[in-house]
Enzyme design. Sequence first.
Site, mmCIF file in Angstrom:
data_model
loop_
_atom_site.group_PDB
_atom_site.id
_atom_site.type_symbol
_atom_site.label_atom_id
_atom_site.label_comp_id
_atom_site.label_asym_id
_atom_site.label_seq_id
_atom_site.Cartn_x
_atom_site.Cartn_y
_atom_site.Cartn_z
ATOM 1 N N GLN A 197 -16.142 15.848 -8.352
ATOM 2 C CA GLN A 197 -15.279 15.224 -7.333
ATOM 3 C C GLN A 197 -14.937 13.804 -7.777
ATOM 4 O OE1 GLN A 197 -16.569 13.809 -3.392
ATOM 5 N NE2 GLN A 197 -15.036 15.148 -2.469
ATOM 6 N N TYR A 227 -11.213 7.316 2.204
ATOM 7 C CA TYR A 227 -11.136 6.585 0.931
ATOM 8 C C TYR A 227 -9.671 6.374 0.497
ATOM 9 C CZ TYR A 227 -16.170 7.142 0.906
ATOM 10 O OH TYR A 227 -17.497 7.078 1.254
ATOM 11 N N ARG A 260 -9.327 17.581 -1.430
ATOM 12 C CA ARG A 260 -10.040 17.517 -0.147
ATOM 13 C C ARG A 260 -9.319 16.581 0.820
ATOM 14 N NH1 ARG A 260 -16.309 16.424 1.803
ATOM 15 N NH2 ARG A 260 -16.534 18.587 2.426
ATOM 16 N N GLY A 297 -23.226 22.066 2.880
ATOM 17 C CA GLY A 297 -23.769 20.787 2.432
ATOM 18 C C GLY A 297 -25.266 20.712 2.664
ATOM 19 N N ARG A 298 -25.643 20.176 3.826
ATOM 20 C CA ARG A 298 -27.058 19.855 4.066
ATOM 21 C C ARG A 298 -27.993 21.053 3.931
ATOM 22 N NH1 ARG A 298 -26.055 17.767 9.612
ATOM 23 N NH2 ARG A 298 -24.329 19.188 9.287
HETATM 24 C C1 FMN Z 1 -25.937 13.040 1.905
HETATM 25 C C2 FMN Z 1 -24.484 13.382 2.017
HETATM 26 C C3 FMN Z 1 -23.586 12.868 1.089
HETATM 27 C C4 FMN Z 1 -22.226 13.208 1.164
HETATM 28 N N1 FMN Z 1 -21.385 12.758 0.176
HETATM 29 C C5 FMN Z 1 -20.093 13.199 0.145
HETATM 30 C C6 FMN Z 1 -19.276 12.927 -0.980
HETATM 31 O O1 FMN Z 1 -19.690 12.319 -1.974
HETATM 32 N N2 FMN Z 1 -17.995 13.377 -0.941
HETATM 33 C C7 FMN Z 1 -17.494 14.088 0.110
HETATM 34 O O2 FMN Z 1 -16.321 14.467 0.093
HETATM 35 N N3 FMN Z 1 -18.280 14.394 1.179
HETATM 36 C C8 FMN Z 1 -19.564 13.999 1.201
HETATM 37 N N4 FMN Z 1 -20.396 14.406 2.229
HETATM 38 C C9 FMN Z 1 -19.884 15.357 3.257
HETATM 39 C C10 FMN Z 1 -20.220 16.832 2.899
HETATM 40 O O3 FMN Z 1 -19.446 17.265 1.783
HETATM 41 C C11 FMN Z 1 -19.963 17.806 4.067
HETATM 42 O O4 FMN Z 1 -18.593 17.757 4.383
HETATM 43 C C12 FMN Z 1 -20.793 17.482 5.310
HETATM 44 O O5 FMN Z 1 -22.144 17.280 4.974
HETATM 45 C C13 FMN Z 1 -20.681 18.609 6.353
HETATM 46 O O6 FMN Z 1 -21.192 19.808 5.818
HETATM 47 P P1 FMN Z 1 -22.667 20.378 6.237
HETATM 48 O O7 FMN Z 1 -22.689 20.491 7.733
HETATM 49 O O8 FMN Z 1 -22.757 21.717 5.577
HETATM 50 O O9 FMN Z 1 -23.680 19.399 5.743
HETATM 51 C C14 FMN Z 1 -21.755 14.053 2.193
HETATM 52 C C15 FMN Z 1 -22.667 14.549 3.124
HETATM 53 C C16 FMN Z 1 -24.017 14.247 3.033
HETATM 54 C C17 FMN Z 1 -24.973 14.865 4.015
#
Ligand code: FMN
Length: 390
Positions: A102, A174, A226, A317-318
């Site tokens: 990314q 961003y 995205r 994600g998480r």
């Molecule tokens: C620790 C953490 C770091 C993240 N860093 C980014 C990132 O670098 N770029 C991005 O587009 N989204 C980032 N996100 C958002 C995730 O890609 C995702 O959209 C968000 O966690 C919701 O998905 P989930 O419910 O499955 O966790 C981050 C989320 C978390 C929890």
Amino acid sequence: MAKYNFLTPFTLNNGVTIKNRIVMAPMTEMSSFENGIVTNDEIEYYRLRSGGIGMEITGCANVSDLGKGFEGELSASKDAVLPQLSKLAQAMKSNGTKAVLQIFNAGRMTTSKILRGEQPRSASAIRAERPGLEIPQEMTVEEINQVISDFGSATKRAIQAGFDGVEIHGANTYLIQQFFSPNSNQRTDEWGGSLENRMRFPLAIIKELQRVVKNSGKKDFIIGYRISPEEIENPGIHLEDTLQFVPKLADSGIHYLHVSMGNVWRTSLNNKDDQEPINQKIKAALNGKIPLMVVGGVETPADASKSTDEFEFTAIGRELIREPKWVEKILSDDEGSIRYKLSPSDVEELAIPSPLWDFLTTVFRPIAGLSTEKDPAANFMDSVAPWEKF
Ligand SMILES: Cc1cc2nc3c(=O)[nH]c(=O)nc-3n(C[C@H](O)[C@H](O)[C@H](O)COP(=O)(O)O)c2cc1C
């Protein structure tokens, strides 16, 4: 017959087949060296999570020093990052998982401290309404062209490092989103003003990436994009803007569209009367031209199955931080052992780098799966995501 719809493959318009529909969402671990070079801890973290999922996307990597958003961020801004970046790509590509880098520029979502004394740059000299942020300097046309070319150079490095693709980070407030948003972009030249002018910067970046990919000869290199579909600020991005942008993206030659939200099924934040999930509107606007990747709140196989019934790819994600072997456990009929909580005693086994652990246990504590109670802060995910604060 596959046990779940998300275990079936999908072939992108460039002929690349993704072996299943589960994608690891981009999540920064804030663990790179100060100069943005990938650490071995990060490589092990990604290695552990690849192999089962169809595609793994890295946390955001800046395309230039001036685009850095926070400490510990990955960088694709110089050739010095290449040896470690190549090791990362190799680790991510195990067992057919596609590796995607990314790429981003933080724009005004940073500070002069992070930029080592430089004033942040953005579309216009307008401060983001977040604590601790500064008034950015409006970018000159020369600087705009430089950033477009930086995205191209970062893509060239991704190709050299062996990645299967890049994802343009046009979301989470961003720089690219700052150009699209009437909140942060109040320019009066061709890069601002009308909706068409506000689309110019993102579309120019896509063109530049396509030029780089063509020159590289790696015709099957994936370009994803995205977006965040809405802003709560006024003026700000409203769904009507996004629904005009999406068809342009569908026609631009990118290979997938990824919608960043805290919940796959979220409805409009600005128009509470509208109960149709945003992702369904976006899917209709894509008109079947490119696949839609959705994300937010997916934890169980049933959640993913529901989401993949409607949308081509489901990013997680998480839950993949908590359970690196989510797909493998499903494939081996071991769903009962999927972890839904993060225990401090599992941190080493899960290869979670300590800066990520610190983040999850502070800013993210209520929503990282560390607490069993339903915390009101969880709602925070749906509006202003905490990672947007970096
Ligand atoms: C620790 C953490 C770091 C993240 N860093 C980014 C990132 O670098 N770029 C991005 O587009 N989204 C980032 N996100 C958002 C995730 O890609 C995702 O959209 C968000 O966690 C919701 O998905 P989930 O419910 O499955 O966790 C981050 C989320 C978390 C929890």
